[in-house]
Each structure stands twice: as structure tokens, then as C-alpha cells.
Scaffold this motif. Structure first.
Motif, mmCIF file in Angstrom:
data_model
loop_
_atom_site.group_PDB
_atom_site.id
_atom_site.type_symbol
_atom_site.label_atom_id
_atom_site.label_comp_id
_atom_site.label_asym_id
_atom_site.label_seq_id
_atom_site.Cartn_x
_atom_site.Cartn_y
_atom_site.Cartn_z
ATOM 1 N N MET A 57 59.207 -49.386 39.376
ATOM 2 C CA MET A 57 59.231 -47.928 39.292
ATOM 3 C C MET A 57 59.088 -47.297 40.676
ATOM 4 O O MET A 57 59.725 -46.285 40.991
ATOM 5 N N TYR A 58 58.254 -47.907 41.516
ATOM 6 C CA TYR A 58 58.060 -47.399 42.883
ATOM 7 C C TYR A 58 59.352 -47.513 43.678
ATOM 8 O O TYR A 58 59.736 -46.597 44.425
ATOM 9 N N SER A 59 60.057 -48.627 43.514
ATOM 10 C CA SER A 59 61.314 -48.827 44.239
ATOM 11 C C SER A 59 62.396 -47.874 43.764
ATOM 12 O O SER A 59 63.296 -47.512 44.532
ATOM 13 N N LYS A 60 62.330 -47.448 42.496
ATOM 14 C CA LYS A 60 63.342 -46.558 41.936
ATOM 15 C C LYS A 60 63.032 -45.087 42.183
ATOM 16 O O LYS A 60 63.956 -44.274 42.379
ATOM 17 N N THR A 61 61.759 -44.720 42.170
ATOM 18 C CA THR A 61 61.389 -43.301 42.251
ATOM 19 C C THR A 61 60.685 -42.923 43.555
ATOM 20 O O THR A 61 60.649 -41.751 43.919
ATOM 21 N N GLY A 62 60.082 -43.905 44.226
ATOM 22 C CA GLY A 62 59.304 -43.615 45.432
ATOM 23 C C GLY A 62 57.947 -42.994 45.144
ATOM 24 O O GLY A 62 57.210 -42.648 46.060
ATOM 25 N N ASP A 63 57.603 -42.879 43.861
ATOM 26 C CA ASP A 63 56.322 -42.262 43.465
ATOM 27 C C ASP A 63 55.351 -43.347 43.023
ATOM 28 O O ASP A 63 55.554 -43.993 41.990
ATOM 29 N N PRO A 64 54.270 -43.569 43.776
ATOM 30 C CA PRO A 64 53.310 -44.620 43.428
ATOM 31 C C PRO A 64 52.136 -44.139 42.578
ATOM 32 O O PRO A 64 51.255 -44.924 42.242
ATOM 33 N N LEU A 104 50.557 -50.304 48.099
ATOM 34 C CA LEU A 104 51.662 -50.360 49.051
ATOM 35 C C LEU A 104 51.739 -49.073 49.870
ATOM 36 O O LEU A 104 51.965 -49.112 51.087
ATOM 37 N N GLU A 105 51.538 -47.950 49.213
ATOM 38 C CA GLU A 105 51.579 -46.657 49.901
ATOM 39 C C GLU A 105 50.397 -46.520 50.863
ATOM 40 O O GLU A 105 50.553 -46.006 51.976
ATOM 41 N N PHE A 106 49.234 -46.989 50.437
ATOM 42 C CA PHE A 106 48.061 -46.951 51.312
ATOM 43 C C PHE A 106 48.294 -47.804 52.565
ATOM 44 O O PHE A 106 47.969 -47.400 53.684
ATOM 45 N N ALA A 107 48.848 -49.001 52.355
ATOM 46 C CA ALA A 107 49.087 -49.915 53.478
ATOM 47 C C ALA A 107 50.114 -49.320 54.442
ATOM 48 O O ALA A 107 49.967 -49.436 55.668
ATOM 49 N N LYS A 108 51.147 -48.679 53.893
ATOM 50 C CA LYS A 108 52.161 -48.046 54.737
ATOM 51 C C LYS A 108 51.536 -46.966 55.617
ATOM 52 O O LYS A 108 51.821 -46.876 56.830
ATOM 53 N N ALA A 109 50.658 -46.156 55.018
ATOM 54 C CA ALA A 109 49.983 -45.102 55.789
ATOM 55 C C ALA A 109 49.052 -45.709 56.836
ATOM 56 O O ALA A 109 48.974 -45.226 57.975
ATOM 57 N N ALA A 110 48.349 -46.797 56.472
ATOM 58 C CA ALA A 110 47.428 -47.442 57.408
ATOM 59 C C ALA A 110 48.166 -47.976 58.624
ATOM 60 O O ALA A 110 47.716 -47.810 59.769
ATOM 61 N N ILE A 111 49.306 -48.589 58.405
ATOM 62 C CA ILE A 111 50.098 -49.132 59.520
ATOM 63 C C ILE A 111 50.569 -48.009 60.434
ATOM 64 O O ILE A 111 50.571 -48.149 61.668
ATOM 65 N N THR A 112 50.938 -46.876 59.852
ATOM 66 C CA THR A 112 51.345 -45.712 60.662
ATOM 67 C C THR A 112 50.196 -45.241 61.553
ATOM 68 O O THR A 112 50.383 -44.971 62.738
ATOM 69 N N ILE A 113 48.995 -45.168 60.978
ATOM 70 C CA ILE A 113 47.820 -44.723 61.743
ATOM 71 C C ILE A 113 47.503 -45.712 62.870
ATOM 72 O O ILE A 113 47.193 -45.315 63.996
ATOM 73 N N ILE A 114 47.594 -47.003 62.562
ATOM 74 C CA ILE A 114 47.292 -48.037 63.565
ATOM 75 C C ILE A 114 48.273 -47.952 64.732
ATOM 76 O O ILE A 114 47.885 -48.092 65.903
ATOM 77 N N LYS A 115 49.530 -47.719 64.439
ATOM 78 C CA LYS A 115 50.534 -47.600 65.496
ATOM 79 C C LYS A 115 50.236 -46.421 66.423
ATOM 80 O O LYS A 115 50.489 -46.488 67.629
#
Length: 528
Positions: free
Chosen positions: A382-389, A398-409
Motif C-alpha cells: 500500500m505504501y508503494s502504491k499510495t505513498g501514505d504510510p 520506512l518513512e521515519f528512517a527516510k526522514a532520519a537519513i535526511t537529517i543525518i545528511k
């Protein structure tokens, strides 16, 4: 009577407070917080001051572990912002309290350690009995899932189950030739019971953590085995890796065998002559069939309201409208969402829908890990189809990890500072145009990413050094039980921020300090 005599001859206030701690840790976060304070206070009560000064010198490496709290304090003070929260400091207090208690407290004897581990095993067993009671007598809604039956977080409880399992395994190994047959059988059956409960509770984090410890256990003893036994252990390792992979792969392949729909040939009227609605743009599926095809809302409402007191448009215990569960559940059974489909529902089906179950597999396979794995795959789909987690555990991670990686960068070396993560994650979610519901904003469910967000890459490596160096320096890694404990805890941290929860950090630190300060590894050997 023998246990009572042992307790009297080996009594100390520090030991008594540790007994209390291991007795309550499977039951209550509040009691754990209180008992941790008692633990530190009691460490001052035994022996004269001179002995404690000598002990500080002996246990000085534990000051490194306590320094993790100092990192939180310095990070908070140096990088403090107006919206900073001191809650991080409160959660990290265990890193100060528990190591200090072990530094000052009276040393434990082998008998005391054995009693502590025995009480811990009994306490965890008692917690499983409470959980079984909840499962059979206190569940009445779908949101009271199997992972909610324990009194503490199912993830944190899974770690306790794993440790109990390995305590039993190593106890059997250390005492194998001294035990009678019925004693060996009792230990084996007890280990099977705790392991079964771990899988019954369906904590993916716990199952992954256990899998990693099982692989480590086999690899560890592979080095100690003769050539013939190594071949057997190697075969077991291959099976332990292949079987879960094949099982998971089979479920994934089955999930993605989604029905093909020919919009030109699809039927538009029900058996009663009413019109179906088909939403070809909605990707939601259950058991390889699209949920929002073949829906006749009028027939559903009319027929459902005839057979259930929970009305079609009512909000049920899950927080969603009943019809949302109804159409998904009926789809999972391969039924069309019309009057004929409603008439095909059994009494059990009706009860399941009223509770909020969305798929028949949650009833048919409730004692299997299959529903939990299916749910995870469904969430990713569902996440891959809608982008809504939103409201999907795995997708949110997955969304939390994506945000964390952005902050770390953006803050690679020193991070954003303890107490600032909420504001930084909120900004990042908004900047990334995340579809995550704002009330679900949270930090990464990954301890290592969380450390890097707060303290940067530099702070992360310092903390890892502070935790690992004492193990290396004292050669405590030669204790296979301690090493197995470290393996499953450090693997589990990839799936959750365990060291930043009350139950996770307190559990880890007490047993970490217990094993680290016990230089004699014969505590599992029962010398009669």
C-alpha cells in the motif's frame, strides 16, 4: 527450604533490590522505574565506605557506560534550542543510575547470580500466564491483537523471552552430565514453551533478534566442534537461513499474484439487479483480490443491518467505520460485496467483522506468524502504491528512517542535539512532503539512526565505543551467554530504538552490568 537458606546466607540490600528488579521487569514500566531508584539507593547500604572506594577502582570501566548519559547532557546543553525537550535526559537516566549501582553495590556471589536468573525465569513465566489469561478472557476487539496481551511492550517482552530461552539452553549445556533425565526434559520443554510464546506473540523484531542469536550460537559452537559435528551444524545453519527465506518468499509471491481485471468484461449488476460500483484506481487488495470492486453499498447496508446490532455506518473499536472492515473481510473470503455475499457470512465471520478484523487469515491463522508477515507485506504494498504510510507500522518505520537519513545528511558530525529531534523530524517530514499523518510524527525506529540524528556520526561511534570497550577490556565476551545477549540486543536495535525506551534500556543495562561484572563464568553450573 534450601532456597531460603541460600537467600539468608547470601543476603545484601543490593542483591535484594536486584531480585525485586528482575521480578517486576516483565510486569510494569512504573515498577521498573521505582526499582531502579531503589537499586541505586540500596547500593550504598552494604559494607563500609572503604570497600566501596576499592570497588570503584575495580569497576571503573562501568563509568564508560555511565558516560552515555553525560553525552546526552552535553548535547542537550550545547545544542539546546527554544523548543528543546528534557524528556531525552529523563529516558537516558538509566545509563547513569544502573551502572553506578553496580559500581558501588556489594559484589554478587555465584549463588546470588544463579538465584537472580532463576527468579527472572520464573517472573517471565508468570508474565506469560497473565498474557494467556488476557488472550482467552480479556480480548473482545480486533485492536486487542496478540501482541497486546502482555503487560509491557511486546517487543521489549520478546527480548526477555529470548534471554530466558538462552539461560535455559546454557544451563542445560553446563549441567548436562549432572542432571537427571526428568530435569533435562523439564529444561527442554521450558525452553520450547518460551520459544513458542515468542513466535505466538508475533513480534517481528523479536523473531529477527532470536534468529540472529540462534545463528550466532551455532556458529560459535561450530568453532568448538569436531569435524563430524561441524558438518551437522553447518547443515543446520543453512537450513536456518534457507527455511525462513523460502517461507517469506512463498508468502510474497502468493501476495503479488493479484487478480487481473478486464474492465470491459466486468459485471455491473448484482444478482438482485442493483448496480455495482467499481473503483479501478484504488489499489487496496486482500488475498490477491481488489477490495473496491463489486460493491453494492445499498445491499450491503440493508442486509448487514438485518444480521448485526453493530450498524453498517457505525464507528467500531478500531476507530474506523464498520463498512471499511466489512468490504475488506468479504474480499478476503472471495465474496462480492452485495446481498448474496452478506448471506454467505457465517456467525463467526459476523463476529470477526464486528471486532474489526479485515481479513479471514487473522482468524484462521491466529497462532501462526503468517498473518503478521502478510500484514507487513500488505503495508509495504500500500505504501508503494499510495505513498501514505499512516497507521501502518512497517510503512511508518520506512518513512521515519527516510526522514532520519535526511537529517543525518544535513547534520553529519554532531547531529541536532538531544531534545531537538521532534522539531527536526517535523520540519523534515514537511520538507519531504510526507503523506504521514502529523499526529504520527516520530523518530526513527532504529537505535543507530537515532544516535546519529541526535549526536552525529561522531557521537554514534563514541557511544558504541563506550558500550563495547568494557566488554573487550574485561574479556567478558568469553562468556557465551553474555555474547549471545549482546548479539540479539544489538541486532534488535536495527528495528527499534530500544536503548531510548524505559523497558529496553533498563533491561539491557541491568543484564549488561550483571554479566560484565561477573568475571567468573561458572554461575550457570549447579554445584551441589
Amino acid at each position: 527450604m534450601q532456597l531460603t537458606d541460600k537467600l539468608k546466607s547470601n543476603f545484601s540490600w543490593f542483591f535484594a533490590s536486584l531480585l525485586l528488579f528482575v521480578a517486576v521487569i516483565p510486569f510494569s514500566q512504573a515498577l521498573v522505574s521505582i526499582t531502579s531508584g531503589i537499586l541505586l539507593f540500596s547500593s550504598f547500604l552494604d559494607e563500609p565506605i572503604k570497600n566501596k572506594i576499592d570497588r570503584i577502582k575495580e569497576n571503573k570501566l562501568l563509568f564508560l557506560v555511565a558516560s552515555v548519559f553525560i553525552i546526552y547532557v552535553f548535547s542537550y546543553l550545547i545544542l539546546k534550542k527554544p523548543e528543546s525537550s528534557a524528556y531525552d535526559l529523563q529516558k537516558s537516566l538509566f545509563f547513569l543510575i544502573i551502572p553506578l549501582a553496580f559500581i558501588i553495590g556489594k559484589p554478587l556471589t555465584i549463588v546470588q547470580i544463579r538465584i537472580l536468573l532463576t527468579v527472572f525465569v520464573i517472573a517471565v513465566f508468570g508474565a506469560t500466564i497473565v498474557a494467556w489469561f488476557n488472550w482467552f478472557f480479556n480480548r473482545g476487539t480486533a485492536d486487542f491483537a496478540v501482541h497486546k496481551i502482555t503487560l509491557i511492550s511486546h517487543i521489549r517482552f520478546s527480548f526477555q523471552l529470548i534471554l530466558v530461552f538462552w539461560i535455559l539452553v546454557f544451563s542445560l549445556k553446563c549441567n548436562f552430565y549432572n542432571l537427571l533425565l526428568h530435569q533435562k526434559l523439564a529444561i527442554i520443554l521450558s525452553g520450547c514453551y518460551f520459544l513458542s510464546f515468542l513466535f505466538f506473540q508475533q513480534s517481528l523484531t523479536g523473531m529477527i533478534a532470536f534468529g540472529s542469536s540462534a545463528l550466532f550460537f551455532i556458529v560459535y559452537f561450530l568453532q568448538l566442534s569436531n569435524r563430524k559435528f561441524r558438518l551437522i551444524l553447518t547443515s543446520i545453519i543453512i537450513l536456518l537461513i534457507l527455511l525462513p527465506v523460502v517461507y517469506l518468499g512463498t508468502i510474497i509471491v502468493r501476495f503479488y499474484q493479484i487478480e487481473k481485471v478486464d474492465q470491459k468484461k466486468i459485471e455491473w449488476t448484482t444478482h438482485s439487479g442493483n448496480t455495482y460500483t467499481h473503483d479501478f484506481n484504488n489499489p487496496t487488495v486482500e488475498n490477491d483480490k481488489f477490495v473496491y470492486l463489486y460493491i453494492c453499498d445499498d445491499e450491503l447496508r440493508s442486509e448487514w443491518n438485518k444480521i448485526s446490532k453493530t450498524q453498517y455506518d457505525s464507528i467500531i473499536s478500531t476507530g474506523y467505520p464498520l463498512y471499511a472492515s466489512l468490504v475488506r473481510y468479504m474480499t478476503s473470503k472471495g465474496l462480492r460485496k452485495d446481498a448474496e455475499g452478506i448471506k454467505s457470512l457465517s456467525e463467526q465471520d459476523i463476529q470477526n467483522i464486528e471486532k474489526g478484523l479485515t481479513n479471514i487469515i487473522f482468524e484462521k491463522n491466529k497462532y501462526s506468524p503468517y498473518p503478521r508477515i502478510y500484514q507487513t507485506i500488505w503495508e509495504y504494498y500500500m505504501y508503494s502504491k499510495t505513498g501514505d504510510p499512516s497507521y501502518q507500522s512497517f510503512s511508518q518505520r520506512l518513512e521515519f528512517a527516510k526522514a532520519a537519513i535526511t537529517i543525518i545528511k544535513e547534520n553529519p558530525w554532531f547531529g541536532v542535539g538531544a531534545g531537538n529531534w521532534k522539531a527536526e523530524f517535523r520540519k523534515t517530514f514537511e520538507k519531504n512532503n510526507s503523506k504521514l499523518d502529523k499526529q504520527l510524527y516520530a523518530s526513527s525506529h532504529n537505535q543507530y539512526l537515532n544516535y546519529m540524528v541526535k549526536f552525529g556520526i561522531l557521537g554514534f561511534f563514541i557511544i558504541m565505543f563506550l558500550l563495547i570497550f568494557p566488554v573487550v577490556r574485561t574479556k567478558s565476551y568469553t562468556d557465551p551467554l553474555f555474547l549471545t545477549f549482546l548479539v540479539f540486543m544489538f541486532v534488535a536495535n536495527f528495528a527499534d530504538s530500544n536503548f531510548e525506551t524505559h523497558m529496553g534500556s533498563s533491561f539491557f543495562l541491568v543484564f549488561y552490568c550483571l554479566f560484565l561484572t561477573n568475571k567468573n563464568q561458572n554461575y550457570l553450573v549447579n554445584n551441589k
